[in-house]
Design a protein around this motif. Sequence first.
Motif, PDB file in Angstrom:
ATOM      1  N   THR A   1       0.808  -1.217   0.000  1.00  0.00           N
ATOM      2  CA  THR A   1       0.000   0.000   0.000  1.00  0.00           C
ATOM      3  C   THR A   1       0.841   1.266   0.000  1.00  0.00           C
ATOM      4  O   THR A   1       0.321   2.354  -0.243  1.00  0.00           O
ATOM      5  N   THR A   2       2.121   1.149   0.280  1.00  0.00           N
ATOM      6  CA  THR A   2       3.012   2.314   0.203  1.00  0.00           C
ATOM      7  C   THR A   2       3.222   2.713  -1.249  1.00  0.00           C
ATOM      8  O   THR A   2       3.141   3.887  -1.611  1.00  0.00           O
ATOM      9  N   ASP A   3       3.490   1.717  -2.105  1.00  0.00           N
ATOM     10  CA  ASP A   3       3.700   1.966  -3.532  1.00  0.00           C
ATOM     11  C   ASP A   3       2.420   1.824  -4.340  1.00  0.00           C
ATOM     12  O   ASP A   3       2.430   2.012  -5.557  1.00  0.00           O
ATOM     13  N   MET A   4       1.324   1.429  -3.674  1.00  0.00           N
ATOM     14  CA  MET A   4       0.033   1.191  -4.329  1.00  0.00           C
ATOM     15  C   MET A   4       0.176   0.174  -5.462  1.00  0.00           C
ATOM     16  O   MET A   4      -0.238   0.383  -6.600  1.00  0.00           O
ATOM     17  N   LYS A   5       0.768  -0.972  -5.114  1.00  0.00           N
ATOM     18  CA  LYS A   5       0.956  -2.052  -6.072  1.00  0.00           C
ATOM     19  C   LYS A   5       0.575  -3.393  -5.441  1.00  0.00           C
ATOM     20  O   LYS A   5       0.504  -3.505  -4.216  1.00  0.00           O
ATOM     21  N   PHE A   6       0.326  -4.376  -6.288  1.00  0.00           N
ATOM     22  CA  PHE A   6       0.107  -5.742  -5.818  1.00  0.00           C
ATOM     23  C   PHE A   6       0.814  -6.700  -6.763  1.00  0.00           C
ATOM     24  O   PHE A   6       1.029  -6.395  -7.934  1.00  0.00           O
ATOM     25  N   TYR A   7       1.196  -7.851  -6.259  1.00  0.00           N
ATOM     26  CA  TYR A   7       1.840  -8.869  -7.083  1.00  0.00           C
ATOM     27  C   TYR A   7       1.700 -10.209  -6.383  1.00  0.00           C
ATOM     28  O   TYR A   7       1.425 -10.291  -5.177  1.00  0.00           O
ATOM     29  N   GLY A   8       1.888 -11.273  -7.161  1.00  0.00           N
ATOM     30  CA  GLY A   8       1.738 -12.610  -6.583  1.00  0.00           C
ATOM     31  C   GLY A   8       1.876 -13.697  -7.616  1.00  0.00           C
ATOM     32  O   GLY A   8       2.456 -13.493  -8.692  1.00  0.00           O
ATOM     33  N   ASN A   9       1.320 -14.858  -7.297  1.00  0.00           N
ATOM     34  CA  ASN A   9       1.351 -16.019  -8.199  1.00  0.00           C
ATOM     35  C   ASN A   9      -0.046 -16.623  -8.220  1.00  0.00           C
ATOM     36  O   ASN A   9      -0.661 -16.819  -7.170  1.00  0.00           O
ATOM     37  N   ASP A  10      -0.554 -16.915  -9.420  1.00  0.00           N
ATOM     38  CA  ASP A  10      -1.920 -17.426  -9.543  1.00  0.00           C
ATOM     39  C   ASP A  10      -2.005 -18.945  -9.492  1.00  0.00           C
ATOM     40  O   ASP A  10      -3.048 -19.536  -9.733  1.00  0.00           O
ATOM     41  N   GLY A  11      -0.882 -19.587  -9.181  1.00  0.00           N
ATOM     42  CA  GLY A  11      -0.828 -21.049  -9.189  1.00  0.00           C
ATOM     43  C   GLY A  11      -0.080 -21.553 -10.403  1.00  0.00           C
ATOM     44  O   GLY A  11       0.209 -22.741 -10.514  1.00  0.00           O
ATOM     45  N   CYS A  12       0.268 -20.615 -11.300  1.00  0.00           N
ATOM     46  CA  CYS A  12       1.048 -20.956 -12.492  1.00  0.00           C
ATOM     47  C   CYS A  12       1.976 -19.793 -12.836  1.00  0.00           C
ATOM     48  O   CYS A  12       3.190 -19.943 -12.853  1.00  0.00           O
ATOM     49  N   ASN A  13       1.388 -18.623 -13.097  1.00  0.00           N
ATOM     50  CA  ASN A  13       2.160 -17.457 -13.521  1.00  0.00           C
ATOM     51  C   ASN A  13       2.269 -16.395 -12.429  1.00  0.00           C
ATOM     52  O   ASN A  13       1.404 -16.294 -11.543  1.00  0.00           O
ATOM     53  N   GLU A  14       3.346 -15.611 -12.519  1.00  0.00           N
ATOM     54  CA  GLU A  14       3.471 -14.432 -11.675  1.00  0.00           C
ATOM     55  C   GLU A  14       2.576 -13.333 -12.259  1.00  0.00           C
ATOM     56  O   GLU A  14       2.462 -13.188 -13.472  1.00  0.00           O
ATOM     57  N   TYR A  15       1.916 -12.580 -11.386  1.00  0.00           N
ATOM     58  CA  TYR A  15       1.068 -11.484 -11.850  1.00  0.00           C
ATOM     59  C   TYR A  15       1.374 -10.223 -11.043  1.00  0.00           C
ATOM     60  O   TYR A  15       1.998 -10.273  -9.981  1.00  0.00           O
ATOM     61  N   PHE A  16       0.901  -9.086 -11.541  1.00  0.00           N
ATOM     62  CA  PHE A  16       1.241  -7.808 -10.924  1.00  0.00           C
ATOM     63  C   PHE A  16       0.265  -6.746 -11.411  1.00  0.00           C
ATOM     64  O   PHE A  16      -0.439  -6.925 -12.425  1.00  0.00           O
ATOM     65  N   GLY A  17       0.227  -5.637 -10.694  1.00  0.00           N
ATOM     66  CA  GLY A  17      -0.644  -4.539 -11.098  1.00  0.00           C
ATOM     67  C   GLY A  17      -0.587  -3.417 -10.087  1.00  0.00           C
ATOM     68  O   GLY A  17       0.190  -3.452  -9.130  1.00  0.00           O
ATOM     69  N   THR A  18      -1.408  -2.415 -10.272  1.00  0.00           N
ATOM     70  CA  THR A  18      -1.452  -1.266  -9.373  1.00  0.00           C
ATOM     71  C   THR A  18      -2.801  -1.197  -8.665  1.00  0.00           C
ATOM     72  O   THR A  18      -3.812  -1.708  -9.168  1.00  0.00           O
ATOM     73  N   ILE A  19      -2.799  -0.559  -7.517  1.00  0.00           N
ATOM     74  CA  ILE A  19      -4.025  -0.333  -6.752  1.00  0.00           C
ATOM     75  C   ILE A  19      -4.514   1.069  -7.092  1.00  0.00           C
ATOM     76  O   ILE A  19      -3.847   2.056  -6.799  1.00  0.00           O
ATOM     77  N   SER A  20      -5.677   1.171  -7.714  1.00  0.00           N
ATOM     78  CA  SER A  20      -6.190   2.475  -8.140  1.00  0.00           C
ATOM     79  C   SER A  20      -6.804   3.252  -6.988  1.00  0.00           C
ATOM     80  O   SER A  20      -6.585   4.455  -6.841  1.00  0.00           O
ATOM     81  N   LYS A  21      -7.599   2.559  -6.181  1.00  0.00           N
ATOM     82  CA  LYS A  21      -8.267   3.199  -5.048  1.00  0.00           C
ATOM     83  C   LYS A  21      -8.212   2.258  -3.857  1.00  0.00           C
ATOM     84  O   LYS A  21      -8.296   1.032  -4.011  1.00  0.00           O
ATOM     85  N   LEU A  22      -8.113   2.854  -2.677  1.00  0.00           N
ATOM     86  CA  LEU A  22      -8.016   2.020  -1.477  1.00  0.00           C
ATOM     87  C   LEU A  22      -8.496   2.777  -0.256  1.00  0.00           C
ATOM     88  O   LEU A  22      -8.102   3.914  -0.020  1.00  0.00           O
ATOM     89  N   SER A  23      -9.378   2.139   0.502  1.00  0.00           N
ATOM     90  CA  SER A  23      -9.804   2.659   1.793  1.00  0.00           C
ATOM     91  C   SER A  23      -9.808   1.480   2.763  1.00  0.00           C
ATOM     92  O   SER A  23      -9.351   0.385   2.429  1.00  0.00           O
ATOM     93  N   GLU A  24     -10.360   1.681   3.933  1.00  0.00           N
ATOM     94  CA  GLU A  24     -10.384   0.602   4.914  1.00  0.00           C
ATOM     95  C   GLU A  24     -11.413  -0.472   4.568  1.00  0.00           C
ATOM     96  O   GLU A  24     -11.463  -1.527   5.192  1.00  0.00           O
ATOM     97  N   GLU A  25     -12.258  -0.206   3.560  1.00  0.00           N
ATOM     98  CA  GLU A  25     -13.280  -1.179   3.172  1.00  0.00           C
ATOM     99  C   GLU A  25     -13.313  -1.458   1.675  1.00  0.00           C
ATOM    100  O   GLU A  25     -13.634  -2.557   1.255  1.00  0.00           O
ATOM    101  N   LYS A  26     -12.980  -0.455   0.873  1.00  0.00           N
ATOM    102  CA  LYS A  26     -13.092  -0.587  -0.578  1.00  0.00           C
ATOM    103  C   LYS A  26     -11.711  -0.675  -1.213  1.00  0.00           C
ATOM    104  O   LYS A  26     -10.741  -0.094  -0.717  1.00  0.00           O
ATOM    105  N   ILE A  27     -11.644  -1.387  -2.339  1.00  0.00           N
ATOM    106  CA  ILE A  27     -10.394  -1.487  -3.088  1.00  0.00           C
ATOM    107  C   ILE A  27     -10.711  -1.621  -4.570  1.00  0.00           C
ATOM    108  O   ILE A  27     -11.669  -2.308  -4.957  1.00  0.00           O
TER     109      ILE A  27
END
Length: 255
Positions: free
Chosen positions: A173-199
């Motif tokens: 949340t510092t860089d507003m990014k996310f990344y991970g693995n879907d069970g096969c490939n690595e994935y990545f992206g940015t967080i456009s909006k974020l609050s304590e309930e909505k994303i």
Amino acid sequence: MKKNGIVFSILILITSCNSKESKTVMNTLLQSDWQLEKINGELLSDSMQIPMLQIDLAKMQLSGNTGCNSYTGSISELGEKDIVLENIATTLKMCVEGNYEDQYVNLMNQVKIYEVNDSSLTFKNSAEKVILEFKKYSGTKKNMRIHDIWSAVRVEGNPINRMVTVPRIEFNTTDMKFYGNDGCNEYFGTISKLSEEKITLGNVGSTRKMCPEMEFPQRYINALKNIDNYKFTDDNILVFFNKDEEEVLAFMKVD
């Protein structure tokens, strides 16, 4: 006469210092995270990823996301109203979904004048036409509970079969990014909006490795694209829901 000259010089020095100080105060308002609100006076669509801008006055640099790619640039000139942005460069990821990238980058290269206050930033071109309008990013990005690494436990409400590779995700949340693995490939992206309930997540990019079983990773990515809000359960499970409040993904924290 000599005494009057000394007093006059002191007054000039004080005036100069006060002028410099007020200019510095005004400029420091630029030092923030900004979310684009309007392009050429038109409000942006919530269905598209919203460009972000971060200004670092100490380094005279800017960075952010265009709504597709990450970008960087420099501030070569900065006055009380005048500003010149240079060397704006983006990453080269191909984004399938619609975005504002081309229009946004083109207008950023035309910026010559700015107006800023505690909550908004406006950029104008050399003809003093308002071309880009930002609002200060209000999300509490740092120290948010979601800022961590998570391992999936349910997809579309169904427990994950432990015979498959378990997907994971990391929210920065510092860089507003996310990344991970879907069970096969690595994935990545940015967080456009974020609050304590909505994303709201931006476009999801990934590697393109082929695995023996592709159906489950694709189901996971489709679910990821549908998340709208989230909550933490009493047993510290992070659960994501779509706009219809249906559970799409659930995760547990990775120790």
